[in-house]
Write a protein that holds these residues in place. Sequence first.
Motif, mmCIF file in Angstrom:
data_model
loop_
_atom_site.group_PDB
_atom_site.id
_atom_site.type_symbol
_atom_site.label_atom_id
_atom_site.label_comp_id
_atom_site.label_asym_id
_atom_site.label_seq_id
_atom_site.Cartn_x
_atom_site.Cartn_y
_atom_site.Cartn_z
ATOM 1 N N MET A 1 0.758 -1.303 0.238
ATOM 2 C CA MET A 1 0.022 -0.070 0.016
ATOM 3 C C MET A 1 0.772 1.296 0.104
ATOM 4 O O MET A 1 0.729 2.253 -0.923
ATOM 5 C CB MET A 1 -0.734 0.171 0.952
ATOM 6 N N ARG A 2 2.092 1.272 0.928
ATOM 7 C CA ARG A 2 2.595 2.477 0.949
ATOM 8 C C ARG A 2 3.609 2.594 -0.348
ATOM 9 O O ARG A 2 3.911 3.688 -0.861
ATOM 10 C CB ARG A 2 3.569 2.220 2.080
ATOM 11 N N THR A 3 3.922 1.674 -1.064
ATOM 12 C CA THR A 3 4.703 1.752 -2.249
ATOM 13 C C THR A 3 3.594 2.263 -3.251
ATOM 14 O O THR A 3 4.137 3.078 -4.147
ATOM 15 C CB THR A 3 5.171 0.296 -2.745
ATOM 16 N N ILE A 4 2.471 1.650 -3.396
ATOM 17 C CA ILE A 4 1.609 2.161 -4.386
ATOM 18 C C ILE A 4 1.297 3.871 -4.077
ATOM 19 O O ILE A 4 1.349 4.513 -5.062
ATOM 20 C CB ILE A 4 0.318 1.588 -4.402
ATOM 21 N N LEU A 5 1.159 4.122 -2.931
ATOM 22 C CA LEU A 5 0.950 5.574 -2.515
ATOM 23 C C LEU A 5 2.313 6.501 -2.880
ATOM 24 O O LEU A 5 2.179 7.648 -3.164
ATOM 25 C CB LEU A 5 0.454 5.759 -1.050
ATOM 26 N N ALA A 6 3.373 5.847 -2.556
ATOM 27 C CA ALA A 6 4.583 6.552 -2.933
ATOM 28 C C ALA A 6 4.749 7.007 -4.306
ATOM 29 O O ALA A 6 5.146 7.832 -4.879
ATOM 30 C CB ALA A 6 5.855 6.019 -2.210
ATOM 31 N N ILE A 7 4.452 5.928 -4.945
ATOM 32 C CA ILE A 7 4.475 6.107 -6.474
ATOM 33 C C ILE A 7 3.602 6.995 -7.118
ATOM 34 O O ILE A 7 3.802 7.979 -7.910
ATOM 35 C CB ILE A 7 4.330 4.735 -7.438
ATOM 36 N N ALA A 8 2.128 6.874 -6.709
ATOM 37 C CA ALA A 8 1.478 7.949 -6.895
ATOM 38 C C ALA A 8 1.567 9.526 -6.566
ATOM 39 O O ALA A 8 1.558 10.265 -7.291
ATOM 40 C CB ALA A 8 -0.163 7.652 -6.198
ATOM 41 N N ASP A 107 -11.534 -4.869 -0.656
ATOM 42 C CA ASP A 107 -11.131 -3.380 -0.802
ATOM 43 C C ASP A 107 -10.241 -3.336 -1.929
ATOM 44 O O ASP A 107 -9.022 -3.876 -2.088
ATOM 45 C CB ASP A 107 -10.514 -2.952 0.533
ATOM 46 N N LEU A 108 -10.614 -2.312 -2.795
ATOM 47 C CA LEU A 108 -9.611 -2.319 -4.001
ATOM 48 C C LEU A 108 -9.180 -0.901 -4.058
ATOM 49 O O LEU A 108 -9.900 0.101 -3.856
ATOM 50 C CB LEU A 108 -10.194 -2.547 -5.440
ATOM 51 N N LEU A 109 -7.447 -0.704 -4.271
ATOM 52 C CA LEU A 109 -7.062 0.691 -4.472
ATOM 53 C C LEU A 109 -6.482 0.622 -5.823
ATOM 54 O O LEU A 109 -5.912 -0.039 -6.447
ATOM 55 C CB LEU A 109 -5.804 0.846 -3.699
ATOM 56 N N VAL A 110 -6.899 1.781 -6.571
ATOM 57 C CA VAL A 110 -6.645 1.971 -7.944
ATOM 58 C C VAL A 110 -6.183 3.369 -8.269
ATOM 59 O O VAL A 110 -6.398 4.294 -7.799
ATOM 60 C CB VAL A 110 -7.867 1.623 -9.110
ATOM 61 N N THR A 111 -5.086 3.472 -9.022
ATOM 62 C CA THR A 111 -4.535 4.712 -9.136
ATOM 63 C C THR A 111 -3.677 4.435 -10.987
ATOM 64 O O THR A 111 -3.578 3.242 -11.370
ATOM 65 C CB THR A 111 -3.078 4.857 -8.368
ATOM 66 N N GLN A 147 -4.965 13.366 0.602
ATOM 67 C CA GLN A 147 -4.294 13.422 -0.647
ATOM 68 C C GLN A 147 -4.387 14.900 -1.184
ATOM 69 O O GLN A 147 -5.412 15.271 -1.395
ATOM 70 C CB GLN A 147 -4.886 12.433 -1.879
ATOM 71 N N GLN A 148 -3.075 15.673 -0.905
ATOM 72 C CA GLN A 148 -3.130 17.026 -1.665
ATOM 73 C C GLN A 148 -2.314 17.161 -2.703
ATOM 74 O O GLN A 148 -2.101 15.954 -3.441
ATOM 75 C CB GLN A 148 -2.331 17.750 -0.591
ATOM 76 N N GLN A 149 -2.443 18.268 -3.198
ATOM 77 C CA GLN A 149 -1.899 18.628 -4.634
ATOM 78 C C GLN A 149 -0.481 18.076 -4.897
ATOM 79 O O GLN A 149 0.164 17.605 -5.750
ATOM 80 C CB GLN A 149 -2.208 19.713 -5.273
ATOM 81 N N ASP A 150 0.351 18.564 -3.864
ATOM 82 C CA ASP A 150 1.688 18.276 -3.833
ATOM 83 C C ASP A 150 2.619 17.218 -2.790
ATOM 84 O O ASP A 150 3.568 16.902 -2.886
ATOM 85 C CB ASP A 150 2.421 19.522 -3.466
ATOM 86 N N PHE A 151 1.408 16.673 -2.281
ATOM 87 C CA PHE A 151 1.777 15.689 -1.255
ATOM 88 C C PHE A 151 0.914 14.712 -0.772
ATOM 89 O O PHE A 151 -0.342 15.101 -0.892
ATOM 90 C CB PHE A 151 2.697 16.109 0.109
ATOM 91 N N VAL A 152 1.183 13.568 -0.046
ATOM 92 C CA VAL A 152 0.204 12.537 0.481
ATOM 93 C C VAL A 152 0.551 12.254 2.092
ATOM 94 O O VAL A 152 1.764 11.970 2.043
ATOM 95 C CB VAL A 152 0.005 11.088 -0.369
ATOM 96 N N THR A 153 -0.330 12.359 3.051
ATOM 97 C CA THR A 153 -0.017 12.012 4.321
ATOM 98 C C THR A 153 -0.559 10.673 4.714
ATOM 99 O O THR A 153 -1.839 10.442 4.404
ATOM 100 C CB THR A 153 -0.205 13.186 5.100
ATOM 101 N N LEU A 154 -0.001 9.901 5.552
ATOM 102 C CA LEU A 154 -0.460 8.700 6.278
ATOM 103 C C LEU A 154 -0.400 9.102 7.792
ATOM 104 O O LEU A 154 0.874 9.289 8.203
ATOM 105 C CB LEU A 154 0.251 7.547 5.620
ATOM 106 N N LYS A 155 -1.307 8.636 8.464
ATOM 107 C CA LYS A 155 -1.404 8.679 9.884
ATOM 108 C C LYS A 155 -2.402 7.947 10.361
ATOM 109 O O LYS A 155 -3.291 7.265 9.822
ATOM 110 C CB LYS A 155 -1.563 10.080 10.523
ATOM 111 N N GLN A 156 -2.310 7.645 11.800
ATOM 112 C CA GLN A 156 -3.332 6.534 12.495
ATOM 113 C C GLN A 156 -3.612 7.353 13.734
ATOM 114 O O GLN A 156 -3.706 6.652 15.003
ATOM 115 C CB GLN A 156 -2.719 5.220 12.573
ATOM 116 N N SER A 157 -4.002 8.636 13.758
ATOM 117 C CA SER A 157 -4.220 9.404 14.994
ATOM 118 C C SER A 157 -5.345 8.912 15.507
ATOM 119 O O SER A 157 -5.508 8.892 16.986
ATOM 120 C CB SER A 157 -4.208 10.798 14.661
#
Length: 423
Positions: A1-8, A107-111, A147-157
């Motif tokens: 998941m993190r790899t896909i998000l990093a590529i995106a 659950d499917l994630l597609v990019t 998901q923002q225009q210039d970055f993506v954040t991941l957290k579990q707050s």
Amino acid sequence: MRTILAIAANRGWQVHHLDVKTAFLNGDLEEEVYVSQPEGFEVKGKEKYVLKLSKALYGLRQAPRAWNIKLNKSLKNLKFSKCACEPAVYTRDSGENALILGVYVDDLLVTGSSPVEIMKFKTEMTTQFEMSDLGLLSFYLGVEVDQQQDFVTLKQSSYAKKILKQIGMSESNSTKIPMEPGIKLHQDKSGEPVDATEYRKMVGCLRYLLHTRPDLAFSVGMVSRFMKRPTVMHLKAIKQILRYLKGTVEMGLVYTQHGGDEVLVGYTDSDLSGDVVGRRSTGGMAFYLNDNLITWCSQKQRTVALSSCESEFMAATGAAMQALWLRNLLSELTSTKAKVVTMYVDNNSAIALMKNPVFHGRSKHIDTRYHFIRECIERGQVVAKRVCTKEQKADSLTKALPAWSLMVMRHLLGVRDLSALQG
């Protein structure tokens, strides 16, 4: 998941989230399965009869496999290819309109590069299954994604706050470090035992939190070693971790756009005989995709090391295996040729040992499996380079650090205060 998000994030792509309704009911059974009639719904006069299933059912042992086979067949009909090194990831390469699909049960994630192709894929899936289009990915398996225009954040707050509330530490005082430097946890056979079930529950909750909190990896790994018979000593250690969590609830990972091709870089480090019980070392590794942290590990080594050189050498071998898998996965996801992975080590002797193909006196006693890294270097798959200890990003994965050092290493590792970023 993190790899896909990093590529995106690096390519400026959007990640969408789909959910299959009653997924297991879509599976086709390849064998005869019978079930007893549901209580209260027996056919009058045939109470002793059983029912033959024509479709998979929730609670059935074969249901997950039947659903996986059905989904795999459907995706292949849509011209998707399953990744050889990660069966839960599919790709469809149509030149500039490439798609990457990550699957977790229903659950499917597609990019992909083309929003039109993503919408087309959603329509294709809707014709085959009853789907819920959840739009842009915002929450996945307990991880909050922004998901923002210039970055993506991941957290579990939210998950972290839930843990603190369940354990009753929501109002506790925070601390700056999860574990005191130099602390030596041991089995404490003479110590007063505590509730083992409650202790294991706390450890389990913290371990799931590590999906976005690498700064907790070492301390949580340490308290995980004493779940058989935890004592007051171990409970104090885990409560300090929770107090540190209280003050860093909003911490998480940030994936930014760097442009250009994806470059994979790894850091590997080790302490020496940090485990008081078995005198084994703790190895740590962290891998970055264009400076975006995608995977890490803090783990006790299986073999006792006789020197820091051996300890670093064995840790680097474990990192090399992970590097090859990531290298091949990245090659499949991006449809590019696999590149050389650079691994940074802060021990000159260990680097020399990796590059030396001769089994001389210093290394002939080391278990054969640890010499795997030498072949990786000879084949040109991995390159080992020197990095100074102050810039070793995996340092916090191998030992407890004082407050100032932890703050520096946490920043190097890639953990950020997302409340300050969003503000």
